[in-house]
Write an enzyme that holds these catalytic residues in place. Structure first.
Site, PDB file in Angstrom:
ATOM      1  N   TYR A  14       0.826  -1.216   0.000  1.00  0.00           N
ATOM      2  CA  TYR A  14       0.000   0.000   0.000  1.00  0.00           C
ATOM      3  C   TYR A  14       0.854   1.257   0.000  1.00  0.00           C
ATOM      4  O   TYR A  14       0.433   2.291  -0.494  1.00  0.00           O
ATOM      5  CB  TYR A  14      -0.920   0.006   1.225  1.00  0.00           C
ATOM      6  CG  TYR A  14      -2.081  -0.939   1.107  1.00  0.00           C
ATOM      7  CD1 TYR A  14      -3.274  -0.529   0.538  1.00  0.00           C
ATOM      8  CD2 TYR A  14      -1.976  -2.259   1.538  1.00  0.00           C
ATOM      9  CE1 TYR A  14      -4.353  -1.392   0.412  1.00  0.00           C
ATOM     10  CE2 TYR A  14      -3.044  -3.136   1.420  1.00  0.00           C
ATOM     11  CZ  TYR A  14      -4.227  -2.697   0.862  1.00  0.00           C
ATOM     12  OH  TYR A  14      -5.292  -3.557   0.734  1.00  0.00           O
ATOM     13  N   GLY A  16       4.577   1.257  -0.808  1.00  0.00           N
ATOM     14  CA  GLY A  16       5.567   1.214  -1.889  1.00  0.00           C
ATOM     15  C   GLY A  16       4.955   1.421  -3.269  1.00  0.00           C
ATOM     16  O   GLY A  16       5.478   2.217  -4.066  1.00  0.00           O
ATOM     17  N   ASN A  90       6.836  -4.620   5.120  1.00  0.00           N
ATOM     18  CA  ASN A  90       6.002  -4.407   6.295  1.00  0.00           C
ATOM     19  C   ASN A  90       6.741  -4.673   7.609  1.00  0.00           C
ATOM     20  O   ASN A  90       7.687  -5.446   7.661  1.00  0.00           O
ATOM     21  CB  ASN A  90       4.695  -5.194   6.207  1.00  0.00           C
ATOM     22  CG  ASN A  90       4.905  -6.586   5.690  1.00  0.00           C
ATOM     23  OD1 ASN A  90       5.928  -6.881   5.088  1.00  0.00           O
ATOM     24  ND2 ASN A  90       3.956  -7.449   5.938  1.00  0.00           N
ATOM     25  N   ASN A 223       1.057   9.642  13.922  1.00  0.00           N
ATOM     26  CA  ASN A 223      -0.045   8.679  13.981  1.00  0.00           C
ATOM     27  C   ASN A 223      -0.664   8.625  15.371  1.00  0.00           C
ATOM     28  O   ASN A 223      -1.883   8.505  15.516  1.00  0.00           O
ATOM     29  CB  ASN A 223       0.430   7.294  13.531  1.00  0.00           C
ATOM     30  CG  ASN A 223       0.390   7.171  12.014  1.00  0.00           C
ATOM     31  OD1 ASN A 223      -0.256   7.964  11.336  1.00  0.00           O
ATOM     32  ND2 ASN A 223       1.088   6.196  11.473  1.00  0.00           N
ATOM     33  N   CYS A 275      -1.870   1.127  10.574  1.00  0.00           N
ATOM     34  CA  CYS A 275      -0.844   1.937  11.231  1.00  0.00           C
ATOM     35  C   CYS A 275      -1.129   2.353  12.663  1.00  0.00           C
ATOM     36  O   CYS A 275      -0.248   2.259  13.517  1.00  0.00           O
ATOM     37  CB  CYS A 275      -0.595   3.194  10.409  1.00  0.00           C
ATOM     38  SG  CYS A 275       0.254   2.820   8.887  1.00  0.00           S
ATOM     39  N   PHE A 276      -2.328   2.872  12.922  1.00  0.00           N
ATOM     40  CA  PHE A 276      -2.538   3.549  14.203  1.00  0.00           C
ATOM     41  C   PHE A 276      -2.210   2.655  15.402  1.00  0.00           C
ATOM     42  O   PHE A 276      -1.410   3.006  16.258  1.00  0.00           O
ATOM     43  CB  PHE A 276      -3.976   4.072  14.305  1.00  0.00           C
ATOM     44  CG  PHE A 276      -4.222   5.341  13.538  1.00  0.00           C
ATOM     45  CD1 PHE A 276      -3.190   5.988  12.867  1.00  0.00           C
ATOM     46  CD2 PHE A 276      -5.487   5.901  13.478  1.00  0.00           C
ATOM     47  CE1 PHE A 276      -3.411   7.153  12.152  1.00  0.00           C
ATOM     48  CE2 PHE A 276      -5.730   7.076  12.769  1.00  0.00           C
ATOM     49  CZ  PHE A 276      -4.689   7.698  12.106  1.00  0.00           C
TER      50      PHE A 276
HETATM   51  C1  UDX Z   1       2.817  -1.278   6.008  1.00  0.00           C
HETATM   52  C2  UDX Z   1       2.448  -0.127   6.929  1.00  0.00           C
HETATM   53  O1  UDX Z   1       1.375   0.559   6.364  1.00  0.00           O
HETATM   54  C3  UDX Z   1       3.596   0.786   7.138  1.00  0.00           C
HETATM   55  O2  UDX Z   1       3.336   1.764   8.092  1.00  0.00           O
HETATM   56  C4  UDX Z   1       4.730  -0.017   7.615  1.00  0.00           C
HETATM   57  O3  UDX Z   1       5.751   0.819   7.943  1.00  0.00           O
HETATM   58  C5  UDX Z   1       5.083  -1.032   6.583  1.00  0.00           C
HETATM   59  O4  UDX Z   1       3.971  -1.883   6.433  1.00  0.00           O
HETATM   60  P1  UDX Z   1       2.184  -1.337   3.571  1.00  0.00           P
HETATM   61  O5  UDX Z   1       2.769  -0.899   2.285  1.00  0.00           O
HETATM   62  O6  UDX Z   1       0.796  -0.937   3.880  1.00  0.00           O
HETATM   63  O7  UDX Z   1       3.053  -0.770   4.733  1.00  0.00           O
HETATM   64  O8  UDX Z   1       2.386  -2.910   3.770  1.00  0.00           O
HETATM   65  P2  UDX Z   1       2.036  -4.075   2.764  1.00  0.00           P
HETATM   66  O9  UDX Z   1       0.932  -3.670   1.870  1.00  0.00           O
HETATM   67  O10 UDX Z   1       1.939  -5.303   3.580  1.00  0.00           O
HETATM   68  O11 UDX Z   1       3.345  -4.122   1.843  1.00  0.00           O
HETATM   69  C6  UDX Z   1       4.567  -4.617   2.211  1.00  0.00           C
HETATM   70  C7  UDX Z   1       5.120  -5.434   1.033  1.00  0.00           C
HETATM   71  O12 UDX Z   1       6.456  -5.812   1.308  1.00  0.00           O
HETATM   72  C8  UDX Z   1       4.335  -6.704   0.765  1.00  0.00           C
HETATM   73  O13 UDX Z   1       3.898  -6.723  -0.578  1.00  0.00           O
HETATM   74  C9  UDX Z   1       5.355  -7.812   1.029  1.00  0.00           C
HETATM   75  O14 UDX Z   1       5.189  -8.944   0.197  1.00  0.00           O
HETATM   76  C10 UDX Z   1       6.667  -7.105   0.773  1.00  0.00           C
HETATM   77  N1  UDX Z   1       7.825  -7.721   1.432  1.00  0.00           N
HETATM   78  C11 UDX Z   1       7.774  -8.073   2.726  1.00  0.00           C
HETATM   79  C12 UDX Z   1       8.995  -7.899   0.709  1.00  0.00           C
HETATM   80  O15 UDX Z   1       9.056  -7.587  -0.471  1.00  0.00           O
HETATM   81  N2  UDX Z   1      10.089  -8.441   1.337  1.00  0.00           N
HETATM   82  C13 UDX Z   1      10.040  -8.843   2.637  1.00  0.00           C
HETATM   83  O16 UDX Z   1      11.041  -9.341   3.161  1.00  0.00           O
HETATM   84  C14 UDX Z   1       8.846  -8.648   3.362  1.00  0.00           C
HETATM   85  C1  UDX Z   2      -3.074   6.943   8.737  1.00  0.00           C
HETATM   86  C2  UDX Z   2      -2.526   8.382   8.763  1.00  0.00           C
HETATM   87  O1  UDX Z   2      -3.612   9.297   8.544  1.00  0.00           O
HETATM   88  C3  UDX Z   2      -1.463   8.553   7.701  1.00  0.00           C
HETATM   89  O2  UDX Z   2      -0.903   9.846   7.782  1.00  0.00           O
HETATM   90  C4  UDX Z   2      -0.379   7.516   7.915  1.00  0.00           C
HETATM   91  O3  UDX Z   2       0.594   7.599   6.902  1.00  0.00           O
HETATM   92  C5  UDX Z   2      -0.974   6.113   7.920  1.00  0.00           C
HETATM   93  O4  UDX Z   2      -2.006   6.031   8.912  1.00  0.00           O
HETATM   94  P1  UDX Z   2      -4.808   5.608   7.259  1.00  0.00           P
HETATM   95  O5  UDX Z   2      -4.779   4.610   8.363  1.00  0.00           O
HETATM   96  O6  UDX Z   2      -4.619   5.140   5.858  1.00  0.00           O
HETATM   97  O7  UDX Z   2      -3.715   6.749   7.499  1.00  0.00           O
HETATM   98  O8  UDX Z   2      -6.241   6.374   7.290  1.00  0.00           O
HETATM   99  P2  UDX Z   2      -6.864   7.513   8.215  1.00  0.00           P
HETATM  100  O9  UDX Z   2      -7.599   8.433   7.337  1.00  0.00           O
HETATM  101  O10 UDX Z   2      -5.889   8.122   9.123  1.00  0.00           O
HETATM  102  O11 UDX Z   2      -7.956   6.709   9.068  1.00  0.00           O
HETATM  103  C6  UDX Z   2      -7.595   5.789  10.086  1.00  0.00           C
HETATM  104  C7  UDX Z   2      -8.840   5.303  10.808  1.00  0.00           C
HETATM  105  O12 UDX Z   2      -9.416   6.339  11.603  1.00  0.00           O
HETATM  106  C8  UDX Z   2      -9.961   4.835   9.881  1.00  0.00           C
HETATM  107  O13 UDX Z   2     -10.554   3.683  10.417  1.00  0.00           O
HETATM  108  C9  UDX Z   2     -10.928   5.989   9.898  1.00  0.00           C
HETATM  109  O14 UDX Z   2     -12.238   5.619   9.585  1.00  0.00           O
HETATM  110  C10 UDX Z   2     -10.795   6.453  11.343  1.00  0.00           C
HETATM  111  N1  UDX Z   2     -11.211   7.846  11.581  1.00  0.00           N
HETATM  112  C11 UDX Z   2     -10.571   8.877  10.950  1.00  0.00           C
HETATM  113  C12 UDX Z   2     -12.228   8.120  12.502  1.00  0.00           C
HETATM  114  O15 UDX Z   2     -12.816   7.211  13.103  1.00  0.00           O
HETATM  115  N2  UDX Z   2     -12.568   9.437  12.736  1.00  0.00           N
HETATM  116  C13 UDX Z   2     -11.941  10.483  12.112  1.00  0.00           C
HETATM  117  O16 UDX Z   2     -12.305  11.642  12.396  1.00  0.00           O
HETATM  118  C14 UDX Z   2     -10.916  10.187  11.184  1.00  0.00           C
END
Ligand code: UDX
Ligand code: UDX
Length: 458
Positions: A14, A16, A90, A223, A275-276
């Site tokens: 998500y 990368g 991740n 966060n 993340c949160f």
């Molecule tokens: C998430 C979180 O959102 C972020 O805050 C955190 O710092 C890293 O993990 P995201 O991009 O959302 O980031 O994770 P994910 O969609 O799971 O992507 C990570 C990718 O890395 C996966 O596609 C996984 O297959 C890949 N990966 C993992 C590698 O290529 N090599 C590895 O050794 C492990």
């Molecule tokens: C969050 C941070 O916003 C982003 O900056 C960071 O890089 C990754 O983590 P994300 O988790 O993708 O992003 O979405 P975000 O919009 O922050 O929402 C997180 C959760 O909070 C969701 O479940 C959303 O529905 C909830 N939310 C958000 C509430 O319940 N109330 C609000 O007012 C805002």
């Protein structure tokens, strides 16, 4: 054609995927290569069905893919060719050993660092994109620089602040780009290289630098602060329900104070997302590691309130529906953790579904984009769960609807038609406060918003 820079990203998730698509889209002069340990994910990135749903993403991928954006499976070759390597693998919460349930699991990060070391034949800049505990960069640099003579690695921290559902807009117009570096000659040089990339489309005053530990910590803190606002308003929502105050009115009045601001004050069934919770627990672990128990406890409270809010939601349903949900059919409108994404990581809908199954309810899950993930996530619940994308069909014959995700489509449905197809008395629990509660009450629903007086016919 010779490109100005060879950029590699390890981890096509998500973070990368969209980030690299944006760099490639904005900077045709660079070659951007994205790799992942999962070959099937790379196939998806090369297809018409991208592995993630994100508004606007497909358009920019289409524009850049094959021109200067490539998704490939050969990680080793990618490392060899790159000048700059972004790492966005991740870093889930550790499930074993010391710090289990709290600390970040760094095994993928370390494995990636070792692979970089093994394959690299020339010096490189390594950019931490994944959210990492403070001081990870130092550990990485030690691993990386333990190897070959003449090959140097400079590690920068460049946390990603994009939110899912708005990732493309966030990447295109970020509040800030943060770069953490070590104040050495090579650190400053690496910083300049990274600034040069972002400067292609981000105004100079939005690109800020700091020391590397501040940068790593800033991501966790941003966060934690965002989540804290949601837990704060959610804690007030219970009080509103007891006192007949309206949490929406309170949030508006409070948010008009320019010192507080109006954003992230929507009371809800609870926050989700990858993340949160993970980042706050990480912060708590860091505090406790440094002997700061009070501080850790303070931040842990943000997560505790969130768990409580989800539980409270289900208990409200149970109480409202005559203290039994057994055999009742309950429809969840939405399963994604927020609107405009198919992502269901840490979604409150899963907790709610699990609790409903525990009460022996029948659950029908509806969502425009997240049903595949919902099927996988609920597999272990072993409950009576159906998946129906069409909200009218999903709600038909149900005793209650629970709105879990603020998808626009749920605001504008024909609720009269839905009401007519449901079991009576019909209930609606609005976990996002997105529908017109008065109107639904007039139709005949018993309406239970978050943090507002309930509207019931008995
Ligand atoms: C998430 C979180 O959102 C972020 O805050 C955190 O710092 C890293 O993990 P995201 O991009 O959302 O980031 O994770 P994910 O969609 O799971 O992507 C990570 C990718 O890395 C996966 O596609 C996984 O297959 C890949 N990966 C993992 C590698 O290529 N090599 C590895 O050794 C492990
Ligand atoms: C969050 C941070 O916003 C982003 O900056 C960071 O890089 C990754 O983590 P994300 O988790 O993708 O992003 O979405 P975000 O919009 O922050 O929402 C997180 C959760 O909070 C969701 O479940 C959303 O529905 C909830 N939310 C958000 C509430 O319940 N109330 C609000 O007012 C805002």
């Amino acid at each position: 054609m010779k490109f100005e820079k060879e950029i590699l990203c390890i981890g096509a998730g998500y973070v990368g995927g969209p980030t690299m698509a944006m760099i490639a889209y904005k900077c045709p002069q660079y070659r951007v290569n994205v790799v992942d340990i999962l070959p099937e994910k790379i196939d998806q990135w090369n297809s018409e069905n991208l592995p993630i749903y994100e508004p606007g993403l497909y358009g920019i991928v289409q524009e850049a893919r094959g021109r200067n954006l490539f998704f490939s499976k050969d990680i080793g070759a990618g490392i060899k060719a790159a000048d700059i390597i972004f790492v966005s693998v991740n870093t889930p919460t550790k499930t074993y050993g010391a710090g289990a349930g709290m600390a970040a699991d760094l095994q993928y990060w370390e494995k990636t660092a070792r692979q970089i070391l093994e394959c690299a034949e020339s010096s490189k800049i390594i950019v931490e994109k994944s959210t990492l505990p403070v001081k990870t960069a130092q550990a990485m640099e030690r691993i990386l620089n333990s190897g070959k003579d003449g090959v140097q690695f400079e590690v920068l921290s460049n946390p990603e602040f994009l939110a899912e559902g708005t990732a493309i807009a966030d990447l295109e117009n970020p509040d800030r780009v943060l770069i953490g570096l070590q104040q050495t000659g090579s650190g400053l040089k690496a910083r300049d290289e990274l600034v040069e990339i972002y400067a292609n489309w981000v105004a100079a005053d939005r690109i800020v630098t700091s020391n590397i530990w501040s940068s790593e910590l800033s991501k966790l803190v941003a966060n934690a602060f965002l989540a804290q606002r949601i837990s704060s308003i959610n804690a007030i929502s219970s009080l509103c329900e007891k006192t007949e105050a309206d949490v929406g009115e309170v949030a508006r009045a409070v948010g008009m104070d320019t010192r507080i601001g109006p954003k992230f004050l929507n009371a809800s069934v609870g926050f989700g997302g990858s993340c949160f919770k993970k980042d706050i627990l990480n912060l708590v672990y860091l505090c406790s590691h440094y002997g700061l128990e009070q501080e850790g406890d303070y931040w842990e409270g943000v997560v505790r309130i969130n768990e409580h809010q989800k539980e409270r939601f289900v208990l409200n349903m149970l109480t409202a529906m005559f203290n039994t949900l057994a055999g009742k059919k309950i429809c969840l409108f939405g399963f994604a953790f927020k609107a405009n994404t198919g992502d269901t990581r840490e979604t409150p809908a899963l907790t709610v579904a699990g609790r409903l199954v525990a009460e022996n309810a029948q659950v029908v899950i509806s969502d425009p984009k997240a049903l595949d993930n919902a099927r996988k996530d609920t597999n272990e619940l072993n409950g009576d769960i159906k998946f129906i994308e069409d909200p009218y069909e999903a709600a038909s014959g149900c005793h209650a609807i629970a709105i879990m995700t603020e998808w626009e489509v749920y605001r504008t449905l024909d609720y009269q038609e839905i009401f007519n197809s449901m079991q009576q008395p019909a209930f609606i629990f609005d976990g996002r406060n997105i529908v017109d509660h008065e109107k639904l009450y007039e139709i005949g629903f018993n309406v239970f918003p978050i943090g507002k007086p309930k509207l019931v016919h008995f």
